[in-house]
Design a protein around this motif. Sequence first.
Motif, PDB file in Angstrom:
ATOM      1  N   THR A 153       0.802  -1.225   0.000  1.00  0.00           N
ATOM      2  CA  THR A 153       0.000   0.000   0.000  1.00  0.00           C
ATOM      3  C   THR A 153       0.835   1.274   0.000  1.00  0.00           C
ATOM      4  OG1 THR A 153      -1.662  -1.197   1.267  1.00  0.00           O
ATOM      5  CG2 THR A 153      -1.893   1.183   1.225  1.00  0.00           C
ATOM      6  N   LEU A 154       1.870   1.310   0.827  1.00  0.00           N
ATOM      7  CA  LEU A 154       2.624   2.559   1.004  1.00  0.00           C
ATOM      8  C   LEU A 154       3.750   2.656  -0.020  1.00  0.00           C
ATOM      9  CD1 LEU A 154       2.821   2.595   4.913  1.00  0.00           C
ATOM     10  CD2 LEU A 154       0.968   3.339   3.410  1.00  0.00           C
ATOM     11  N   SER A 155       4.399   3.821  -0.022  1.00  0.00           N
ATOM     12  CA  SER A 155       5.495   3.992  -0.979  1.00  0.00           C
ATOM     13  C   SER A 155       6.790   4.342  -0.249  1.00  0.00           C
ATOM     14  CB  SER A 155       5.152   5.101  -1.976  1.00  0.00           C
ATOM     15  OG  SER A 155       4.971   6.308  -1.277  1.00  0.00           O
ATOM     16  N   GLY A 156       7.901   3.995  -0.872  1.00  0.00           N
ATOM     17  CA  GLY A 156       9.203   4.466  -0.407  1.00  0.00           C
ATOM     18  C   GLY A 156       9.908   3.582   0.589  1.00  0.00           C
ATOM     19  N   ALA A 157       9.355   2.387   0.878  1.00  0.00           N
ATOM     20  CA  ALA A 157      10.013   1.521   1.862  1.00  0.00           C
ATOM     21  C   ALA A 157       9.958   0.065   1.410  1.00  0.00           C
ATOM     22  CB  ALA A 157       9.346   1.664   3.219  1.00  0.00           C
ATOM     23  N   LYS A 158      10.904  -0.713   1.938  1.00  0.00           N
ATOM     24  CA  LYS A 158      10.937  -2.134   1.610  1.00  0.00           C
ATOM     25  C   LYS A 158      11.325  -2.904   2.876  1.00  0.00           C
ATOM     26  CE  LYS A 158      13.119  -5.381  -1.501  1.00  0.00           C
ATOM     27  NZ  LYS A 158      14.314  -5.755  -2.198  1.00  0.00           N
ATOM     28  N   VAL A 159      10.639  -3.996   3.138  1.00  0.00           N
ATOM     29  CA  VAL A 159      10.996  -4.834   4.295  1.00  0.00           C
ATOM     30  C   VAL A 159      12.102  -5.779   3.848  1.00  0.00           C
ATOM     31  CG1 VAL A 159      10.165  -6.554   5.955  1.00  0.00           C
ATOM     32  CG2 VAL A 159       8.658  -4.669   5.237  1.00  0.00           C
ATOM     33  N   ILE A 160      13.300  -5.601   4.436  1.00  0.00           N
ATOM     34  CA  ILE A 160      14.438  -6.414   3.964  1.00  0.00           C
ATOM     35  C   ILE A 160      14.947  -7.386   5.036  1.00  0.00           C
ATOM     36  CG2 ILE A 160      15.215  -4.655   2.304  1.00  0.00           C
ATOM     37  CD1 ILE A 160      17.610  -4.796   4.820  1.00  0.00           C
ATOM     38  N   ALA A 161      14.369  -7.295   6.250  1.00  0.00           N
ATOM     39  CA  ALA A 161      14.795  -8.203   7.322  1.00  0.00           C
ATOM     40  C   ALA A 161      13.622  -8.426   8.272  1.00  0.00           C
ATOM     41  CB  ALA A 161      15.979  -7.607   8.071  1.00  0.00           C
ATOM     42  N   VAL A 162      13.525  -9.652   8.793  1.00  0.00           N
ATOM     43  CA  VAL A 162      12.391 -10.018   9.634  1.00  0.00           C
ATOM     44  C   VAL A 162      12.879 -10.902  10.769  1.00  0.00           C
ATOM     45  CG1 VAL A 162      10.285 -11.414   9.663  1.00  0.00           C
ATOM     46  CG2 VAL A 162      10.689  -9.880   7.739  1.00  0.00           C
ATOM     47  N   ASN A 163      12.267 -10.694  11.957  1.00  0.00           N
ATOM     48  CA  ASN A 163      12.557 -11.574  13.094  1.00  0.00           C
ATOM     49  C   ASN A 163      11.280 -11.813  13.878  1.00  0.00           C
ATOM     50  OD1 ASN A 163      12.927 -11.119  16.302  1.00  0.00           O
ATOM     51  ND2 ASN A 163      14.386 -12.619  15.552  1.00  0.00           N
ATOM     52  N   ASP A 164      11.155 -13.006  14.419  1.00  0.00           N
ATOM     53  CA  ASP A 164      10.120 -13.288  15.420  1.00  0.00           C
ATOM     54  C   ASP A 164      10.690 -14.393  16.292  1.00  0.00           C
ATOM     55  OD1 ASP A 164       6.763 -12.822  15.556  1.00  0.00           O
ATOM     56  OD2 ASP A 164       7.591 -14.509  16.679  1.00  0.00           O
ATOM     57  N   ILE A 165      10.330 -14.352  17.592  1.00  0.00           N
ATOM     58  CA  ILE A 165      10.811 -15.409  18.483  1.00  0.00           C
ATOM     59  C   ILE A 165      10.303 -16.757  17.976  1.00  0.00           C
ATOM     60  CG2 ILE A 165       8.888 -15.375  20.155  1.00  0.00           C
ATOM     61  CD1 ILE A 165      11.101 -15.367  22.346  1.00  0.00           C
ATOM     62  N   ASP A 166       9.198 -16.717  17.269  1.00  0.00           N
ATOM     63  CA  ASP A 166       8.653 -17.898  16.609  1.00  0.00           C
ATOM     64  C   ASP A 166       9.149 -17.851  15.147  1.00  0.00           C
ATOM     65  OD1 ASP A 166       7.112 -19.713  15.249  1.00  0.00           O
ATOM     66  OD2 ASP A 166       5.216 -19.150  16.211  1.00  0.00           O
ATOM     67  N   ALA A 167      10.309 -18.496  14.910  1.00  0.00           N
ATOM     68  CA  ALA A 167      10.949 -18.391  13.595  1.00  0.00           C
ATOM     69  C   ALA A 167      10.040 -18.916  12.486  1.00  0.00           C
ATOM     70  CB  ALA A 167      12.268 -19.144  13.600  1.00  0.00           C
ATOM     71  N   LEU A 184       8.320 -11.652   0.442  1.00  0.00           N
ATOM     72  CA  LEU A 184       9.326 -10.645   0.761  1.00  0.00           C
ATOM     73  C   LEU A 184      10.702 -11.104   0.300  1.00  0.00           C
ATOM     74  CD1 LEU A 184       8.302  -9.856   4.471  1.00  0.00           C
ATOM     75  CD2 LEU A 184       7.540  -8.682   2.383  1.00  0.00           C
ATOM     76  N   ASP A 185      11.473 -10.145  -0.172  1.00  0.00           N
ATOM     77  CA  ASP A 185      12.872 -10.417  -0.472  1.00  0.00           C
ATOM     78  C   ASP A 185      13.628  -9.984   0.793  1.00  0.00           C
ATOM     79  OD1 ASP A 185      15.328 -10.718  -1.579  1.00  0.00           O
ATOM     80  OD2 ASP A 185      15.239  -8.876  -2.790  1.00  0.00           O
ATOM     81  N   ALA A 186      13.463 -10.777   1.858  1.00  0.00           N
ATOM     82  CA  ALA A 186      13.955 -10.348   3.175  1.00  0.00           C
ATOM     83  C   ALA A 186      14.736 -11.467   3.850  1.00  0.00           C
ATOM     84  CB  ALA A 186      12.770  -9.943   4.058  1.00  0.00           C
ATOM     85  N   LYS A 187      15.705 -11.041   4.658  1.00  0.00           N
ATOM     86  CA  LYS A 187      16.524 -12.009   5.401  1.00  0.00           C
ATOM     87  C   LYS A 187      15.832 -12.357   6.711  1.00  0.00           C
ATOM     88  CE  LYS A 187      21.022 -12.612   7.509  1.00  0.00           C
ATOM     89  NZ  LYS A 187      22.309 -12.039   7.849  1.00  0.00           N
ATOM     90  N   LEU A 188      15.799 -13.633   7.056  1.00  0.00           N
ATOM     91  CA  LEU A 188      15.252 -14.046   8.346  1.00  0.00           C
ATOM     92  C   LEU A 188      16.374 -14.009   9.383  1.00  0.00           C
ATOM     93  CD1 LEU A 188      12.992 -15.385  10.087  1.00  0.00           C
ATOM     94  CD2 LEU A 188      13.928 -17.570   9.359  1.00  0.00           C
ATOM     95  N   HIS A 189      16.210 -13.180  10.410  1.00  0.00           N
ATOM     96  CA  HIS A 189      17.194 -13.125  11.497  1.00  0.00           C
ATOM     97  C   HIS A 189      16.678 -13.956  12.662  1.00  0.00           C
ATOM     98  CE1 HIS A 189      20.102  -9.887  10.368  1.00  0.00           C
ATOM     99  NE2 HIS A 189      19.121  -9.576   9.528  1.00  0.00           N
ATOM    100  N   GLU A 190      17.514 -14.845  13.171  1.00  0.00           N
ATOM    101  CA  GLU A 190      17.102 -15.650  14.339  1.00  0.00           C
ATOM    102  C   GLU A 190      17.146 -14.792  15.595  1.00  0.00           C
ATOM    103  OE1 GLU A 190      16.224 -18.884  14.415  1.00  0.00           O
ATOM    104  OE2 GLU A 190      16.577 -19.394  12.310  1.00  0.00           O
ATOM    105  N   ASP A 191      17.989 -13.754  15.561  1.00  0.00           N
ATOM    106  CA  ASP A 191      18.203 -12.919  16.753  1.00  0.00           C
ATOM    107  C   ASP A 191      17.766 -11.474  16.457  1.00  0.00           C
ATOM    108  OD1 ASP A 191      19.148 -11.420  18.837  1.00  0.00           O
ATOM    109  OD2 ASP A 191      21.273 -11.971  18.572  1.00  0.00           O
ATOM    110  N   PRO A 192      16.857 -10.900  17.258  1.00  0.00           N
ATOM    111  CA  PRO A 192      16.397  -9.533  16.977  1.00  0.00           C
ATOM    112  C   PRO A 192      17.524  -8.510  17.005  1.00  0.00           C
ATOM    113  CG  PRO A 192      15.642 -10.294  19.148  1.00  0.00           C
ATOM    114  CD  PRO A 192      16.224 -11.473  18.454  1.00  0.00           C
ATOM    115  N   HIS A 193      18.512  -8.740  17.874  1.00  0.00           N
ATOM    116  CA  HIS A 193      19.603  -7.767  17.963  1.00  0.00           C
ATOM    117  C   HIS A 193      20.513  -7.824  16.732  1.00  0.00           C
ATOM    118  CE1 HIS A 193      18.513  -6.200  21.864  1.00  0.00           C
ATOM    119  NE2 HIS A 193      18.161  -7.436  22.166  1.00  0.00           N
ATOM    120  N   SER A 194      20.600  -8.987  16.092  1.00  0.00           N
ATOM    121  CA  SER A 194      21.389  -9.035  14.846  1.00  0.00           C
ATOM    122  C   SER A 194      20.622  -8.310  13.739  1.00  0.00           C
ATOM    123  CB  SER A 194      21.750 -10.479  14.467  1.00  0.00           C
ATOM    124  OG  SER A 194      20.780 -11.048  13.625  1.00  0.00           O
TER     125      SER A 194
END
Length: 338
Positions: A24-38, A50-60
């Motif tokens: 819906t929106l413009s000008g942004a892309k989700v490129i990384a995602v994390n959830d404690i439930d991988a 999504l063309d996004a990297k799954l991070h196991e650790d939120p701080h990474s």
Amino acid sequence: MTLQIGVIGTGAIGQDHIRRLTQTLSGAKVIAVNDIDAQRARGTIAKYELDAKLHEDPHSLIADAGVQAVLVTSWGPTHEAFVLAAIAQGKPVFCEKPLAETAAGCLRIADAEQASGRRLVQVGFMRQYDKGYRALREVIRNGGIGEPLMLHCAHRNPTVGESYTASMAITDTLIHELDVLRWLLDDDYISAQVVYPRRTRNAHAGLADPQIVLLETARGVRIDVEVFVNCQYGYDIQCAVIGETGTASLPEPSSVLLRSEARVSSRILTDWKERFIDAYDFELQAFVDGVKGRGLSGPTAWDGYAAAVAADSCLLAQKSGKVETIAMQKRPAFYAPD
Ligand code: NAD
Ligand code: ISE
């Protein structure tokens, strides 16, 4: 430039924000995602392609050099640590409400943001972007009803799950009114009391529902907010302002007026995602545009603090049955309105 966003928390609102950022929106892309439930995070990447990297650790994810801004949509108790980590990295962060679980936590965030020297935090108090609340605020500001004297408000959800507790009526639900009414009136709260009407049979055992929260502002405005989270019939948000010369009410969401079978009727929404869909779009677009342009302008860490101070007193009032004082610290110049 497209803003590269990392999202922590892919539950209900996390997925909804990912959907709007992606479709819906413009000008942004989700490129990384994390959830404690991988598994859930992986499912979200697949669902929204999504063309996004799954991070196991939120701080990474927060430290990922490709991530330019962070969206925190995990459970409330996790917010403070993630927001502080984003600030430490100098990265703008949009955090869903509550900003932190306590007023002290919000102050730690405000202190860190001020030390960074620029605005990095926007809180997900989307009602400030709702057209209806904005119109109501204009009427008050333009003197259309004289000085406001009283507000009668209701925050009704159709049902809540077994995990919803009495304190969540304050920290999860009322927190929206604690923010938006202060913004509407341009006034701060000074006291709170909670009273319990007859309990509905539709609440799960142990949940006092409904509750009525009575607030008083520094200018003497008296506010009653009915929080009723098992009202059954719909998602219904009401706000009526009584002024010296007139009254003004929050407009109902637009809906077809149906005349059929000897009745006049209109639909009542049942889902918060639909009720405030435009406001969520506007708040997140404002965050993206703010980060890319002139800086953030939406609800601040100080707004998060103000709501949390009031919430802390409401929690005390729930238990004591007494009128509890709401005492805010003085607002730092850093958070003075533009
Ligand atoms: P949810 O339970 O559907 O999703 C929360 C997600 O956070 C889950 O997927 C969970 O696994 C994840 N999570 C929990 N701990 C985590 C951790 N340590 N690291 C990474 N992920 C973690 O809840 P929700 O309804 O999406 O609510 C999320 C937040 O958004 C809450 O703070 C809630 O108050 C807020 N919210 C705001 C609105 C609004 O109107 N602004 C509406 C709904 C929810
Ligand atoms: C939820 O987290 C929300 O933010 C909704 O707007 C609110 O109506 C609901 O009560 C909360 O649980």
